[in-house]
Design a protein around this motif. Structure first.
Motif, PDB file in Angstrom:
ATOM      1  N   CYS A 621      32.259   5.089  24.741  1.00  0.00           N
ATOM      2  CA  CYS A 621      31.069   5.935  24.667  1.00  0.00           C
ATOM      3  C   CYS A 621      31.012   6.640  23.310  1.00  0.00           C
ATOM      4  O   CYS A 621      31.955   7.360  22.936  1.00  0.00           O
ATOM      5  CB  CYS A 621      31.077   6.948  25.802  1.00  0.00           C
ATOM      6  N   GLY A 622      29.921   6.457  22.576  1.00  0.00           N
ATOM      7  CA  GLY A 622      29.769   7.091  21.273  1.00  0.00           C
ATOM      8  C   GLY A 622      29.675   8.598  21.366  1.00  0.00           C
ATOM      9  O   GLY A 622      30.157   9.321  20.481  1.00  0.00           O
ATOM     10  N   ALA A 623      29.058   9.124  22.447  1.00  0.00           N
ATOM     11  CA  ALA A 623      28.950  10.569  22.606  1.00  0.00           C
ATOM     12  C   ALA A 623      30.325  11.197  22.779  1.00  0.00           C
ATOM     13  O   ALA A 623      30.633  12.239  22.163  1.00  0.00           O
ATOM     14  CB  ALA A 623      28.062  10.890  23.803  1.00  0.00           C
ATOM     15  N   ALA A 624      31.170  10.578  23.620  1.00  0.00           N
ATOM     16  CA  ALA A 624      32.517  11.109  23.816  1.00  0.00           C
ATOM     17  C   ALA A 624      33.318  11.063  22.521  1.00  0.00           C
ATOM     18  O   ALA A 624      34.028  12.019  22.176  1.00  0.00           O
ATOM     19  CB  ALA A 624      33.228  10.318  24.917  1.00  0.00           C
ATOM     20  N   ALA A 625      33.203   9.963  21.781  1.00  0.00           N
ATOM     21  CA  ALA A 625      33.928   9.853  20.513  1.00  0.00           C
ATOM     22  C   ALA A 625      33.442  10.891  19.504  1.00  0.00           C
ATOM     23  O   ALA A 625      34.243  11.501  18.777  1.00  0.00           O
ATOM     24  CB  ALA A 625      33.767   8.444  19.957  1.00  0.00           C
ATOM     25  N   ALA A 626      32.123  11.127  19.466  1.00  0.00           N
ATOM     26  CA  ALA A 626      31.577  12.096  18.513  1.00  0.00           C
ATOM     27  C   ALA A 626      32.061  13.500  18.812  1.00  0.00           C
ATOM     28  O   ALA A 626      32.338  14.295  17.900  1.00  0.00           O
ATOM     29  CB  ALA A 626      30.050  12.035  18.547  1.00  0.00           C
ATOM     30  N   VAL A 627      32.190  13.862  20.084  1.00  0.00           N
ATOM     31  CA  VAL A 627      32.676  15.195  20.437  1.00  0.00           C
ATOM     32  C   VAL A 627      34.142  15.351  20.081  1.00  0.00           C
ATOM     33  O   VAL A 627      34.570  16.393  19.562  1.00  0.00           O
ATOM     34  CB  VAL A 627      32.447  15.438  21.945  1.00  0.00           C
ATOM     35  N   LEU A 628      34.938  14.309  20.327  1.00  0.00           N
ATOM     36  CA  LEU A 628      36.373  14.412  20.072  1.00  0.00           C
ATOM     37  C   LEU A 628      36.705  14.467  18.583  1.00  0.00           C
ATOM     38  O   LEU A 628      37.616  15.199  18.171  1.00  0.00           O
ATOM     39  CB  LEU A 628      37.100  13.229  20.723  1.00  0.00           C
ATOM     40  N   ASP A 629      35.952  13.707  17.766  1.00  0.00           N
ATOM     41  CA  ASP A 629      36.271  13.725  16.330  1.00  0.00           C
ATOM     42  C   ASP A 629      35.369  14.654  15.532  1.00  0.00           C
ATOM     43  O   ASP A 629      35.493  14.760  14.304  1.00  0.00           O
ATOM     44  CB  ASP A 629      36.226  12.309  15.740  1.00  0.00           C
ATOM     45  N   GLY A 630      34.407  15.316  16.214  1.00  0.00           N
ATOM     46  CA  GLY A 630      33.547  16.276  15.528  1.00  0.00           C
ATOM     47  C   GLY A 630      32.655  15.665  14.478  1.00  0.00           C
ATOM     48  O   GLY A 630      32.338  16.325  13.469  1.00  0.00           O
ATOM     49  N   SER A 631      32.208  14.435  14.678  1.00  0.00           N
ATOM     50  CA  SER A 631      31.431  13.746  13.646  1.00  0.00           C
ATOM     51  C   SER A 631      29.961  14.141  13.639  1.00  0.00           C
ATOM     52  O   SER A 631      29.242  13.841  12.684  1.00  0.00           O
ATOM     53  CB  SER A 631      31.545  12.232  13.841  1.00  0.00           C
ATOM     54  N   ALA A 632      29.489  14.818  14.689  1.00  0.00           N
ATOM     55  CA  ALA A 632      28.083  15.219  14.718  1.00  0.00           C
ATOM     56  C   ALA A 632      27.837  16.365  13.738  1.00  0.00           C
ATOM     57  O   ALA A 632      28.617  17.325  13.667  1.00  0.00           O
ATOM     58  CB  ALA A 632      27.690  15.632  16.133  1.00  0.00           C
ATOM     59  N   ASP A 633      26.757  16.266  12.968  1.00  0.00           N
ATOM     60  CA  ASP A 633      26.446  17.284  11.950  1.00  0.00           C
ATOM     61  C   ASP A 633      26.084  18.604  12.602  1.00  0.00           C
ATOM     62  O   ASP A 633      25.382  18.651  13.621  1.00  0.00           O
ATOM     63  CB  ASP A 633      25.282  16.817  11.070  1.00  0.00           C
ATOM     64  N   SER A 636      22.413  19.834  13.891  1.00  0.00           N
ATOM     65  CA  SER A 636      21.600  18.675  14.262  1.00  0.00           C
ATOM     66  C   SER A 636      21.266  18.718  15.744  1.00  0.00           C
ATOM     67  O   SER A 636      21.921  19.402  16.542  1.00  0.00           O
ATOM     68  CB  SER A 636      22.352  17.376  13.941  1.00  0.00           C
ATOM     69  N   GLY A 637      20.227  17.984  16.117  1.00  0.00           N
ATOM     70  CA  GLY A 637      19.869  17.896  17.522  1.00  0.00           C
ATOM     71  C   GLY A 637      20.978  17.266  18.346  1.00  0.00           C
ATOM     72  O   GLY A 637      21.199  17.648  19.501  1.00  0.00           O
ATOM     73  N   LEU A 638      21.700  16.289  17.766  1.00  0.00           N
ATOM     74  CA  LEU A 638      22.794  15.650  18.476  1.00  0.00           C
ATOM     75  C   LEU A 638      23.903  16.652  18.775  1.00  0.00           C
ATOM     76  O   LEU A 638      24.426  16.707  19.893  1.00  0.00           O
ATOM     77  CB  LEU A 638      23.342  14.480  17.653  1.00  0.00           C
ATOM     78  N   ARG A 639      24.248  17.487  17.770  1.00  0.00           N
ATOM     79  CA  ARG A 639      25.317  18.471  17.966  1.00  0.00           C
ATOM     80  C   ARG A 639      24.928  19.477  19.061  1.00  0.00           C
ATOM     81  O   ARG A 639      25.747  19.858  19.903  1.00  0.00           O
ATOM     82  CB  ARG A 639      25.585  19.198  16.651  1.00  0.00           C
ATOM     83  N   SER A 640      23.650  19.879  19.048  1.00  0.00           N
ATOM     84  CA  SER A 640      23.180  20.825  20.057  1.00  0.00           C
ATOM     85  C   SER A 640      23.245  20.214  21.455  1.00  0.00           C
ATOM     86  O   SER A 640      23.650  20.875  22.414  1.00  0.00           O
ATOM     87  CB  SER A 640      21.749  21.253  19.726  1.00  0.00           C
ATOM     88  N   TRP A 641      22.853  18.971  21.561  1.00  0.00           N
ATOM     89  CA  TRP A 641      22.871  18.302  22.864  1.00  0.00           C
ATOM     90  C   TRP A 641      24.289  18.096  23.377  1.00  0.00           C
ATOM     91  O   TRP A 641      24.568  18.282  24.569  1.00  0.00           O
ATOM     92  CB  TRP A 641      22.129  16.975  22.758  1.00  0.00           C
ATOM     93  N   LEU A 642      25.206  17.734  22.481  1.00  0.00           N
ATOM     94  CA  LEU A 642      26.570  17.430  22.901  1.00  0.00           C
ATOM     95  C   LEU A 642      27.357  18.671  23.298  1.00  0.00           C
ATOM     96  O   LEU A 642      28.477  18.548  23.816  1.00  0.00           O
ATOM     97  CB  LEU A 642      27.306  16.679  21.788  1.00  0.00           C
TER      98      LEU A 642
END
Length: 740
Positions: A621-633, A636-642
């Motif tokens: 899951c890309g969302a789970a990976a983004a939260v664990l490695d902090g790659s979301a800016d 950003s809307g993605l960071r707010s959603w996650l």
């Protein structure tokens, strides 16, 4: 880790070898064996009487079936003994060869069953069409019912259905009021007793026979009663070799072996659906049934098969192992030897009443409705009528011939149409096109005018070489005369190679993945065009959905990941699933400023009335990976959603390692987070008042699902270790209580 209702608990792990504890035998199997014993006594006597066999032969078969088949068979909870399904066969053998020779035929048939089991081809008996099998049982049931009606009326059953029907008016005119009263009272108790609350645990046949026997004894009613030998062991009939033509004897042995095998194997498969324990070993079951028939025939007993009525009672009474069916056989033997005089009080009309109801129940309306939906009712009717009017072998043969003929007709059936629009002729070929349909194909192709432009659309399950040659010869001739023919060569190759048996969208999808289309817009339009050209089969269904509106039974909440195809995972079609997709398959708690998800949940529960909500996470899951490695800016809307994933992170950290149930491999941190996230989203769903109310009232079920993309496998998420379980195992566990 609450994720779903407790009905989705993991099934118990089956041991490598069958282990039975004495505590389990005493607590579960002993009471169950007594229940089955009480049911088996009247049924065994009634079946023996209906077959024209000595009554002691039915009891011998019950004892041997319980002990021998119970010990050696492959179905631990199936009960074996004399069966109504063989009544017509046995009655015919007794009238033709006598009882001693029939016992010899039973013994030889048992040896044949053992051979079939040892050679591991016994399971081929399950290849019979269900319409033929159910029709055979229905025909036998009708024959038994009409036969036993004569006994209920105080007379004697005739040798065939036609003879029984012909003699029925005279039997009705004869006056045997005592016998009629006993039989009718037995039938009434059998029908009414299961409908009385809190007494269904006591078997209806036992209640009916005991009650009617007691009344007949108290009032000294003059009726024909059971007649057993004074010394049962000395009265056992030694089997003899039958005399007659070799073909006739071989047919008799083969008939007993095949009918007993089919009935036993079908019963074993049905019993497997009633419990979640060890599954049946079909080859071993056939060996056990063969050994029981060999022993029963050698002792002068009736043929033995697995019987669904006694087996169902065994499971419902709580049996856990084969000890139950073995003990029920021992109870019968002990009762006959120690208390046989009690059996001689039973009126024959009471046993006939039990068999009358049993025979009618072999004609099941549920089977008729199912076969009608699948357009196989004609095979059922022909088989049942043939068995009842002509005989077992003739009826089954007629049903098999009709079933095979219908299969050949369907295999050779292809729909070929030629239509003209704007000067272009379109030839549509649908179905299965083999050499048998070439003549019809050529006739249609010859209706196309010379020199016309033609487009051939092929939508077939299979295309043999003769049909391909016919199309190719016509194409060459049409082009030579100035016409043009457009064909899809890839579709032709797929049909010739059998690839068209796969879902139609799969082949072009795989081809596009291997050879990317440079113009994606053109690729999409090609896909739309291909769909519209092949959508004839679903247009009626879509038109009905458009007229009736949507009535889905499931709200499916999953990730926006392009690799997740909900309808593919759940094998659902249009109108069956209301779907919500977002990054991370998130359901923020009610009031968390997520209006889109809130609206979807409330609409699905309150307006559509769905009966289940599924939250489906997935591996990689890309969302789970983004939260664990902090790659979301940041910002950003993605960071707010996650940020809605933060409770899932805390849940994942508190859990032990999670392993895949199929491979035992430990999940990666991202996959572990996606599993925990499913559980949290189910908790969030319960923050909605409409969801809580529907779940408390039993109208709604919440289910956690996790899809392993690489393995193409769905797992159910549990609230305890091991947290993940295979969906097929969980389905069997969840279905068992409902079946019982």
């Amino acid at each position: 880790m609450p994720t779903m209702s407790t009905s989705h608990s993991p099934p118990p792990r089956e041991p490598a070898t069958e282990q039975i504890s004495w505590r389990s035998i005493v607590r579960h199997d002993l009471p169950a064996s007594l229940v089955v014993f009480l049911i088996a006594i009247p049924l065994s006597l009634g079946i023996a009487a209906a077959s024209g066999a000595p009554l002691i032969a039915g009891l011998v078969a019950a004892v041997v079936g319980g002990v021998v088949a119970g010990a050696l068979g492959g179905s631990p909870l199936q009960v074996s003994g004399p069966a109504a399904g063989l009544t017509v066969v046995v009655a015919g053998l007794v009238s033709q060869y006598g009882w001693a020779a029939t016992a010899g035929i039973t013994c030889v048939a048992g040896l044949l069953q053992i051979l079939l089991g040892v050679t591991r081809i016994g399971r081929l008996a399950l290849s019979l069409s269900p319409a033929v099998v159910h029709g055979m049982l229905a025909g036998i049931g009708i024959t038994i019912a009409v036969q036993q009606l004569h006994v209920v009326l105080g007379g004697q059953a005739q040798s065939s259905l036609i003879a029984n029907l012909a003699e029925l008016p005279a039997q009705l005119m004869a006056h045997h009021p005592a016998s009629v009263l006993v039989g009718v009272l037995t039938v009434v108790i059998l029908l009414v007793w299961p409908r009385i609350p809190r007494v269904k645990a006591v078997p209806a046949p036992l209640v009916a026979v005991v009650a009617v026997t007691a009344l007949a004894a108290v009032f000294m009613v003059e009726v024909t009663r059971v007649d057993l030998p004074d010394n049962p062991l000395q009265e056992l009939i030694v089997p003899t070799l039958p005399t007659g033509s070799a073909l006739g004897l071989a047919t008799a042995v083969l008939t007993v072996a095949l009918v007993a095998s089919v009935e036993s194997l079908l019963s074993a498969v049905a019993v497997d659906k009633l419990h979640n324990g060890r599954r049946t070993n079909l080859d071993r079951e056939l060996i056990g049934q063969g050994a029981a028939n060999a022993v029963s025939g050698a002792l002068g007993g009736m043929p033995v098969t697995g019987v669904i009525v006694r087996s169902t009672a065994n499971v419902a009474a709580g049996a856990r192992s084969r000890a139950s069916t073995m003990m029920h056989g021992l109870w019968i033997a002990a009762f006959v030897l120690a208390a046989g005089a009690l059996l001689e009080l039973i009126p024959m009309a009471a046993l006939a009443g039990v068999l009358l109801v049993t025979g009618l129940r072999l004609v099941q309306l549920a089977h008729i409705r199912t076969l009608r939906r699948h357009d196989e009712l004609l095979v059922y009717v022909v088989t049942a009528g043939g068995v009842a009017a002509l005989g077992l072998a003739e009826g089954v043969l007629a049903g098999l011939v009709l079933a095979v003929g219908r299969v050949l007709y369907r295999l050779a059936r292809a729909t070929v149409t030629a239509t003209e629009e704007n000067g272009v002729w379109t030839v549509r070929i649908q179905g299965t096109l083999v050499f048998l349909g070439v003549a019809s194909l050529v006739r249609t192709l010859r209706t196309i005018p010379t020199g016309a432009a033609v487009r051939v659309q092929l939508q077939v399950d299979h295309l043999d070489h003769a049909a391909y040659e016919a199309i190719e010869d016509w194409r060459r001739g049409h082009v030579a005369r100035g016409g043009s023919v457009e064909v899809n060569r890839a579709a032709f190759r797929a049909a010739l190679n059998g690839d068209s048996a796969r879902p139609r969208w799969l082949v072009p999808w795989q081809q596009r993945r291997l050879v990317p289309e440079p113009d994606q817009r053109a690729s999409m339009l090609d896909g739309i065009r291909e769909f519209e050209q092949s959508a004839d089969s679903i247009r009626p269904m879509m038109a009905k959905l458009a007229a009736d509106g949507q009535r889905p039974t499931q709200l499916f909440i999953t990730c926006a990941d392009s690799r997740i195809v909900p309808n593919l995972i759940t094998t659902t079609g249009p109108g069956e699933q209301f779907c919500v997709r977002n990054v991370g398959n998130l359901v923020p708690p009610h009031g968390a400023n997520s209006s889109s998800v809130d609206a979807a949940v409330e609409y699905a529960v309150e307006v559509l009335g769905v009966t289940s909500i599924v939250v489906c996470g997935h591996s990689h899951c890309g969302a789970a990976a983004a939260v664990l490695d902090g790659s979301a800016d940041d910002g950003s809307g993605l960071r707010s959603w996650l940020r809605h994933l933060e409770p899932s992170i805390r849940r994942a950290l508190a859990l032990p390692d999670i392993a895949d149930p199929a491979t035992g491999v430990r999940l990666s941190p991202a996959d572990k987070l996606s599993v925990a996230n499913v559980a949290v989203q189910l908790e969030n769903l319960r923050s909605f008042a409409c969801v809580r109310k529907a779940e408390q009232e039993g109208r709604l079920e919440l289910v956690g699902l996790w899809f392993d993309i690489g393995a193409a496998a769905a797992r159910l998420v549990l609230e305890r270790d091991p947290y993940l379980v295979r969906a097929d195992e969980e389905l069997a566990t969840a279905a068992a209580p409902a079946d019982r």
